[in-house]
Design a protein around this motif. Structure first.
Motif, PDB file in Angstrom:
ATOM      1  N   ARG A   1      10.839 -39.779  36.752  1.00  0.00           N
ATOM      2  CA  ARG A   1      11.740 -40.899  36.991  1.00  0.00           C
ATOM      3  C   ARG A   1      12.896 -40.945  36.002  1.00  0.00           C
ATOM      4  O   ARG A   1      13.734 -41.831  36.079  1.00  0.00           O
ATOM      5  CB  ARG A   1      10.949 -42.215  36.927  1.00  0.00           C
ATOM      6  N   ILE A   2      12.936 -40.037  35.051  1.00  0.00           N
ATOM      7  CA  ILE A   2      14.045 -39.947  34.105  1.00  0.00           C
ATOM      8  C   ILE A   2      14.911 -38.762  34.511  1.00  0.00           C
ATOM      9  O   ILE A   2      14.462 -37.609  34.480  1.00  0.00           O
ATOM     10  CB  ILE A   2      13.535 -39.800  32.662  1.00  0.00           C
ATOM     11  N   LEU A   3      16.131 -39.030  34.910  1.00  0.00           N
ATOM     12  CA  LEU A   3      17.015 -38.023  35.478  1.00  0.00           C
ATOM     13  C   LEU A   3      18.138 -37.687  34.501  1.00  0.00           C
ATOM     14  O   LEU A   3      18.954 -38.533  34.161  1.00  0.00           O
ATOM     15  CB  LEU A   3      17.611 -38.521  36.799  1.00  0.00           C
ATOM     16  N   GLY A   4      18.161 -36.432  34.057  1.00  0.00           N
ATOM     17  CA  GLY A   4      19.235 -35.959  33.198  1.00  0.00           C
ATOM     18  C   GLY A   4      20.411 -35.463  34.023  1.00  0.00           C
ATOM     19  O   GLY A   4      20.429 -35.576  35.254  1.00  0.00           O
ATOM     20  N   THR A   5      21.390 -34.887  33.352  1.00  0.00           N
ATOM     21  CA  THR A   5      22.603 -34.424  34.042  1.00  0.00           C
ATOM     22  C   THR A   5      22.289 -33.408  35.118  1.00  0.00           C
ATOM     23  O   THR A   5      22.881 -33.441  36.206  1.00  0.00           O
ATOM     24  CB  THR A   5      23.595 -33.845  33.015  1.00  0.00           C
ATOM     25  N   ARG A   6      21.372 -32.482  34.866  1.00  0.00           N
ATOM     26  CA  ARG A   6      21.025 -31.462  35.861  1.00  0.00           C
ATOM     27  C   ARG A   6      20.553 -32.119  37.160  1.00  0.00           C
ATOM     28  O   ARG A   6      20.999 -31.761  38.257  1.00  0.00           O
ATOM     29  CB  ARG A   6      19.936 -30.541  35.317  1.00  0.00           C
ATOM     30  N   GLU A   7      19.637 -33.085  37.031  1.00  0.00           N
ATOM     31  CA  GLU A   7      19.100 -33.751  38.216  1.00  0.00           C
ATOM     32  C   GLU A   7      20.150 -34.629  38.896  1.00  0.00           C
ATOM     33  O   GLU A   7      20.222 -34.695  40.129  1.00  0.00           O
ATOM     34  CB  GLU A   7      17.887 -34.607  37.833  1.00  0.00           C
ATOM     35  N   ILE A   8      20.970 -35.300  38.086  1.00  0.00           N
ATOM     36  CA  ILE A   8      22.031 -36.136  38.655  1.00  0.00           C
ATOM     37  C   ILE A   8      22.989 -35.281  39.488  1.00  0.00           C
ATOM     38  O   ILE A   8      23.346 -35.647  40.618  1.00  0.00           O
ATOM     39  CB  ILE A   8      22.798 -36.866  37.535  1.00  0.00           C
ATOM     40  N   ASN A   9      23.400 -34.145  38.950  1.00  0.00           N
ATOM     41  CA  ASN A   9      24.330 -33.283  39.669  1.00  0.00           C
ATOM     42  C   ASN A   9      23.707 -32.707  40.939  1.00  0.00           C
ATOM     43  O   ASN A   9      24.386 -32.549  41.962  1.00  0.00           O
ATOM     44  CB  ASN A   9      24.820 -32.159  38.761  1.00  0.00           C
ATOM     45  N   ALA A  10      22.408 -32.377  40.877  1.00  0.00           N
ATOM     46  CA  ALA A  10      21.735 -31.848  42.071  1.00  0.00           C
ATOM     47  C   ALA A  10      21.680 -32.897  43.172  1.00  0.00           C
ATOM     48  O   ALA A  10      21.885 -32.591  44.359  1.00  0.00           O
ATOM     49  CB  ALA A  10      20.333 -31.373  41.708  1.00  0.00           C
TER      50      ALA A  10
END
Length: 236
Positions: free
Chosen positions: A213-222
Motif C-alpha cells: 500500500r506504499i507506492l514509490g515513484t516506480r509504482e506511481i509511474n507504472a
C-alpha cells in the motif's frame, strides 16, 4: 465514481484536480479547502472553510463518495515538530476519520514523499511525522494508499505556493525531460500522480495495484502511465 479532494490549490493538488475533471471515470468532484481553486467545471463543487479539519455541520454533503484524495501539505522548513505535526498528522487524521465514517469502503490516497520514515522514530523530523501519519491512516478502516513521489514535475500552469520550490522548478524545468530519461524511478509528474490515484480508486482497477500500500515513484509511474506532452494545458 465521486471524489473528495483536499489540497486542490497546492502544487500536487492542482494537477490531481485536472486529471479528475478530465477523467470519464469521475462523475463528481468535491473540493474542500481554505481558498477557492479558481476553476469552473460542471463536475466541480467547492466548500471553502478556514479550518478544513472542521467538517461539522456539512451533514450529508460528505455522503456518497468513493475516494478521498488528500494532497494537502506544508513545507517543514522553519517549523518545529509540534507545529508541523498539527498540520501534517493531526489535520490529516481528522479529515480521514470524518470522511471515512460517512463513506464505507472509501479509497483514500495520501501524498507523503520519498524518504518518509515508516518507523516514525528516525532523526529527520518531517520524515518521522509523515511516517506516523501513514501508519495511522493505514490502521483506519479505509482502503488506503500512501504515495511517496520523488521529484515531481508540475504540469503547465501549476505553481507551488512555496517560494523556494518555485525557484527550484524554474531552474529544473528546462532539463526535466532529461531527468526523466536518466532517473525514471526518481522523477514523476503531477499528471501521473493524478492518474495513479484514479487507477487505485476506480472500481475494477484493483488488479493493477501492487499489494504494497506504499507506492514509490516506480509504482506511481507504472500506474499513471507516460507524462502528458510538454506544454499541454487542457484543464477545462
Amino acid at each position: 465514481m465521486n471524489v473528495i479532494l483536499f489540497g486542490a490549490t497546492g502544487m500536487v493538488g492542482q494537477d490531481v484536480l485536472r486529471e479528475c475533471l478530465r477523467s470519464d471515470a469521475v462523475a463528481r468532484v468535491l473540493v474542500v479547502g481554505r481558498t477557492p481553486v479558481g476553476v469552473r467545471h460542471p463536475k466541480l463543487r467547492e466548500i471553502v472553510r478556514p479550518d478544513v479539519s472542521d467538517l461539522d455541520g456539512l451533514g450529508d454533503e460528505l455522503d456518497g463518495y468513493h475516494a478521498c484524495f488528500f494532497c494537502l501539505g506544508v513545507s517543514s522548513v522553519g517549523m518545529n515538530e509540534d507545529a508541523y505535526r498539527a498540520v501534517t498528522h493531526d489535520l490529516t487524521l481528522a479529515v480521514a476519520r470524518a470522511v471515512s465514517a460517512r463513506n464505507p469502503g472509501l479509497v483514500l490516497t495520501y501524498v507523503s514523499g520519498a524518504g518518509t520514515d515508516s518507523s516514525g522514530q528516525g532523526r529527520t523530523m518531517w520524515a518521522r511525522v509523515k511516517g506516523r501519519t501513514e501508519n495511522d491512516l493505514l490502521a483506519l478502516d479505509v482502503d488506503g494508499y500512501m504515495f511517496r513521489p520523488g521529484y515531481i514535475q508540475p504540469g503547465p500552469g501549476t505553481v507551488s505556493k512555496t517560494r523556494l520550490y518555485r525557484v527550484v522548478y524554474r531552474i529544473v524545468s528546462p532539463v526535466a525531460p532529461l531527468l526523466r530519461r536518466l532517473f525514471p524511478n526518481q522523477v514523476t509528474s503531477g499528471d501521473r500522480i493524478g492518474r495513479a490515484m484514479l487507477a487505485v480508486a476506480v472500481p475494477g482497477a484493483g488488479g493493477r495495484v501492487p499489494a504494497n500500500r506504499i507506492l514509490g515513484t516506480r509504482e506511481i509511474n507504472a500506474l499513471g502511465g507516460p507524462p502528458g506532452p510538454e506544454g499541454r494545458d487542457d484543464r477545462g
